[in-house]
Design a protein around this motif. Structure first.
Motif, PDB file in Angstrom:
ATOM      1  N   SER A 246     -65.083 -42.155   0.675  1.00 21.30           N
ATOM      2  CA  SER A 246     -65.081 -43.542   1.157  1.00 21.30           C
ATOM      3  C   SER A 246     -64.153 -44.414   0.318  1.00 21.30           C
ATOM      4  O   SER A 246     -63.483 -45.314   0.844  1.00 21.30           O
ATOM      5  N   GLU A 247     -64.096 -44.161  -0.986  1.00 19.46           N
ATOM      6  CA  GLU A 247     -63.171 -44.907  -1.837  1.00 19.46           C
ATOM      7  C   GLU A 247     -61.723 -44.535  -1.533  1.00 19.46           C
ATOM      8  O   GLU A 247     -60.828 -45.389  -1.562  1.00 19.46           O
ATOM      9  N   LEU A 248     -61.489 -43.272  -1.243  1.00 17.80           N
ATOM     10  CA  LEU A 248     -60.131 -42.842  -0.910  1.00 17.80           C
ATOM     11  C   LEU A 248     -59.681 -43.432   0.426  1.00 17.80           C
ATOM     12  O   LEU A 248     -58.492 -43.726   0.611  1.00 17.80           O
ATOM     13  N   ILE A 249     -60.612 -43.603   1.350  1.00 18.55           N
ATOM     14  CA  ILE A 249     -60.265 -44.215   2.638  1.00 18.55           C
ATOM     15  C   ILE A 249     -59.770 -45.640   2.433  1.00 18.55           C
ATOM     16  O   ILE A 249     -58.820 -46.084   3.088  1.00 18.55           O
ATOM     17  N   ARG A 250     -60.395 -46.363   1.508  1.00 23.64           N
ATOM     18  CA  ARG A 250     -59.937 -47.720   1.203  1.00 23.64           C
ATOM     19  C   ARG A 250     -58.490 -47.717   0.730  1.00 23.64           C
ATOM     20  O   ARG A 250     -57.665 -48.520   1.182  1.00 23.64           O
ATOM     21  N   ASP A 251     -58.164 -46.795  -0.176  1.00 21.95           N
ATOM     22  CA  ASP A 251     -56.789 -46.719  -0.672  1.00 21.95           C
ATOM     23  C   ASP A 251     -55.822 -46.294   0.429  1.00 21.95           C
ATOM     24  O   ASP A 251     -54.673 -46.747   0.469  1.00 21.95           O
ATOM     25  N   ALA A 252     -56.294 -45.413   1.314  1.00 21.78           N
ATOM     26  CA  ALA A 252     -55.418 -44.972   2.404  1.00 21.78           C
ATOM     27  C   ALA A 252     -55.124 -46.114   3.370  1.00 21.78           C
ATOM     28  O   ALA A 252     -54.002 -46.248   3.877  1.00 21.78           O
ATOM     29  N   ILE A 253     -56.123 -46.954   3.627  1.00 26.56           N
ATOM     30  CA  ILE A 253     -55.938 -48.067   4.564  1.00 26.56           C
ATOM     31  C   ILE A 253     -55.008 -49.126   3.973  1.00 26.56           C
ATOM     32  O   ILE A 253     -54.097 -49.620   4.644  1.00 26.56           O
ATOM     33  N   THR A 254     -55.230 -49.479   2.712  1.00 27.09           N
ATOM     34  CA  THR A 254     -54.388 -50.506   2.091  1.00 27.09           C
ATOM     35  C   THR A 254     -52.982 -49.991   1.791  1.00 27.09           C
ATOM     36  O   THR A 254     -52.025 -50.759   1.829  1.00 27.09           O
ATOM     37  N   ASN A 255     -52.861 -48.687   1.486  1.00 27.98           N
ATOM     38  CA  ASN A 255     -51.565 -48.052   1.230  1.00 27.98           C
ATOM     39  C   ASN A 255     -50.691 -48.927   0.331  1.00 27.98           C
ATOM     40  O   ASN A 255     -49.610 -49.381   0.732  1.00 27.98           O
ATOM     41  N   PRO A 256     -51.125 -49.183  -0.918  1.00 28.06           N
ATOM     42  CA  PRO A 256     -50.435 -50.156  -1.772  1.00 28.06           C
ATOM     43  C   PRO A 256     -49.044 -49.732  -2.235  1.00 28.06           C
ATOM     44  O   PRO A 256     -48.272 -50.570  -2.693  1.00 28.06           O
ATOM     45  N   PHE A 257     -48.711 -48.456  -2.158  1.00 31.68           N
ATOM     46  CA  PHE A 257     -47.382 -48.006  -2.559  1.00 31.68           C
ATOM     47  C   PHE A 257     -47.046 -46.735  -1.794  1.00 31.68           C
ATOM     48  O   PHE A 257     -47.924 -46.086  -1.212  1.00 31.68           O
ATOM     49  N   ASP A 258     -45.784 -46.393  -1.781  1.00 31.93           N
ATOM     50  CA  ASP A 258     -45.353 -45.189  -1.074  1.00 31.93           C
ATOM     51  C   ASP A 258     -46.055 -43.963  -1.647  1.00 31.93           C
ATOM     52  O   ASP A 258     -46.008 -43.709  -2.849  1.00 31.93           O
ATOM     53  N   GLY A 259     -46.681 -43.222  -0.797  1.00 33.93           N
ATOM     54  CA  GLY A 259     -47.384 -42.022  -1.228  1.00 33.93           C
ATOM     55  C   GLY A 259     -48.879 -42.212  -1.379  1.00 33.93           C
ATOM     56  O   GLY A 259     -49.611 -41.228  -1.517  1.00 33.93           O
ATOM     57  N   ALA A 260     -49.365 -43.462  -1.362  1.00 30.35           N
ATOM     58  CA  ALA A 260     -50.796 -43.707  -1.546  1.00 30.35           C
ATOM     59  C   ALA A 260     -51.609 -43.120  -0.396  1.00 30.35           C
ATOM     60  O   ALA A 260     -52.669 -42.526  -0.605  1.00 30.35           O
ATOM     61  N   PHE A 261     -51.099 -43.275   0.817  1.00 31.65           N
ATOM     62  CA  PHE A 261     -51.818 -42.745   1.978  1.00 31.65           C
ATOM     63  C   PHE A 261     -51.896 -41.224   1.915  1.00 31.65           C
ATOM     64  O   PHE A 261     -52.972 -40.635   2.066  1.00 31.65           O
ATOM     65  N   MET A 262     -50.749 -40.587   1.664  1.00 32.45           N
ATOM     66  CA  MET A 262     -50.729 -39.128   1.600  1.00 32.45           C
ATOM     67  C   MET A 262     -51.596 -38.617   0.451  1.00 32.45           C
ATOM     68  O   MET A 262     -52.314 -37.617   0.589  1.00 32.45           O
ATOM     69  N   GLY A 263     -51.551 -39.309  -0.685  1.00 40.38           N
ATOM     70  CA  GLY A 263     -52.358 -38.894  -1.827  1.00 40.38           C
ATOM     71  C   GLY A 263     -53.842 -39.000  -1.555  1.00 40.38           C
ATOM     72  O   GLY A 263     -54.623 -38.121  -1.940  1.00 40.38           O
ATOM     73  N   SER A 264     -54.253 -40.073  -0.878  1.00 41.19           N
ATOM     74  CA  SER A 264     -55.668 -40.241  -0.545  1.00 41.19           C
ATOM     75  C   SER A 264     -56.136 -39.159   0.417  1.00 41.19           C
ATOM     76  O   SER A 264     -57.232 -38.609   0.275  1.00 41.19           O
ATOM     77  N   VAL A 265     -55.295 -38.848   1.392  1.00 43.90           N
ATOM     78  CA  VAL A 265     -55.643 -37.795   2.351  1.00 43.90           C
ATOM     79  C   VAL A 265     -55.738 -36.442   1.654  1.00 43.90           C
ATOM     80  O   VAL A 265     -56.669 -35.659   1.895  1.00 43.90           O
ATOM     81  N   LEU A 266     -54.780 -36.159   0.768  1.00 37.06           N
ATOM     82  CA  LEU A 266     -54.775 -34.881   0.049  1.00 37.06           C
ATOM     83  C   LEU A 266     -56.028 -34.719  -0.796  1.00 37.06           C
ATOM     84  O   LEU A 266     -56.716 -33.686  -0.717  1.00 37.06           O
ATOM     85  N   LEU A 267     -56.347 -35.729  -1.600  1.00 33.29           N
ATOM     86  CA  LEU A 267     -57.521 -35.620  -2.462  1.00 33.29           C
ATOM     87  C   LEU A 267     -58.803 -35.615  -1.641  1.00 33.29           C
ATOM     88  O   LEU A 267     -59.776 -34.938  -1.995  1.00 33.29           O
TER      89      LEU A 267
END
Length: 289
Positions: A246-267
């Motif tokens: 659930s915390e990673l979903i927050r980071d994926a939605i906000t996508n604060p920098f390039d790669g944040a979405f992919m990193g959240s999905v990976l982890l």
């Protein structure tokens, strides 16, 4: 004040559980299969994270000390911390076998595990909206300077296994203390509600929120434990997995920098696979009752 007391009590509980886990290891009540998988996995992930974060570490070097000295200290310290945290969490995870006194060989009821996790997340979300509203949890940017910004580091992964192990340990300790809930039941209820209260009040900043969240959190923790978790501690892997994802979903939605979405999905995938494996496939629990 109550938040600080609650946090202090949780730290004492964690220290006691860690000591008990080491004692269980010395007595052979230990799963070396889980220990090896968790320890090696966290070490590999952590070492890669150290290498990946080198640009940010190099940027923080100063001219006060020789560059070679700073490089050696940085690398040695980082590898030591990764190894130590992996070892401690692996010991706690491996001791899960000693906590087990009620696990059946039946299929894991993952729906119950998800239900409990979503109930807790929903309750936390509602409490964050009550006045005074809690400060928003801003996404972090420390991965943006890495070689690969989508590699998220090992804090979430360590937190997942650490939280799962602590929850399983508490399930096992209370079951042993109450002799599978046949003796000292009232004290067991009090202990559960006290831990639930401490978990929920940490971070709150007003008496009203502490009172409401503490009481409801204590009752919810007691209900979760008695109705679901004490019957099969393997659900701890699922519950903590939902919390971390659930915390990673927050980071994926906000996508604060390039790669944040992919990193959240990976982890998130790594944690989901880990939850599935240790809940359904880990052979250390087979045949225990």
């Amino acid at each position: 004040m109550a938040s600080a007391i609650g946090g202090g009590c949780l730290i004492l509980v964690i220290i006691a559980i860690t000591i008990y886990a080491i004692i269980s290891w010395s007595r052979g009540l230990f799963s070396f299969s889980i220990f090896a998988k968790v320890g090696v996995g966290l070490c590999v992930w952590g070492y890669v994270s150290v290498i990946n974060s080198w640009p940010g570490a190099y940027f923080n070097f100063t001219t006060t000390y020789p560059l070679s000295t700073q490089i050696i200290m940085k690398i040695t310290g980082a590898l030591f911390l990764v190894s130590l945290s992996a070892f401690v969490v692996a010991v706690l995870s491996g001791a899960a076998l000693s906590w087990n006194s009620r696990i059946s060989t039946d299929k894991v009821d993952w729906i119950l595990g998800l239900s409990i996790a979503f109930a807790w997340q929903g309750f936390s979300g509602v409490m964050s909206l009550l006045p005074p509203e809690s400060l928003p949890e801003w996404p972090t940017f420390f991965n943006a300077a890495n070689y690969f910004s989508w590699w998220t580091g090992n804090l979430s992964l360590v937190g997942y296994f650490f939280g799962s192990s602590i929850l399983m340990a508490f399930i096992g300790i209370t079951s042993k203390f109450t002799e599978n809930w046949k003796k000292r039941v009232s004290l067991g209820y009090i202990a559960l509600m006290a831990v639930g209260f401490c978990v929920q009040v940490v971070g709150h900043d007003s008496f009203e929120k502490i009172a409401i969240s503490g009481v409801i959190g204590a009752l919810l923790f007691l209900f979760s434990f008695l109705m679901v978790l004490r019957s099969d501690m393997r659900l701890s892997w699922i519950v903590l997995g939902v919390f971390q994802i659930s915390e990673l979903i927050r980071d994926a939605i906000t996508n604060p920098f390039d790669g944040a979405f992919m990193g959240s999905v990976l982890l998130g995938l790594v944690i989901a696979i880990s939850a599935f494996w240790f809940s359904f496939k880990e052979q250390s629990f087979t045949g225990k009752s």
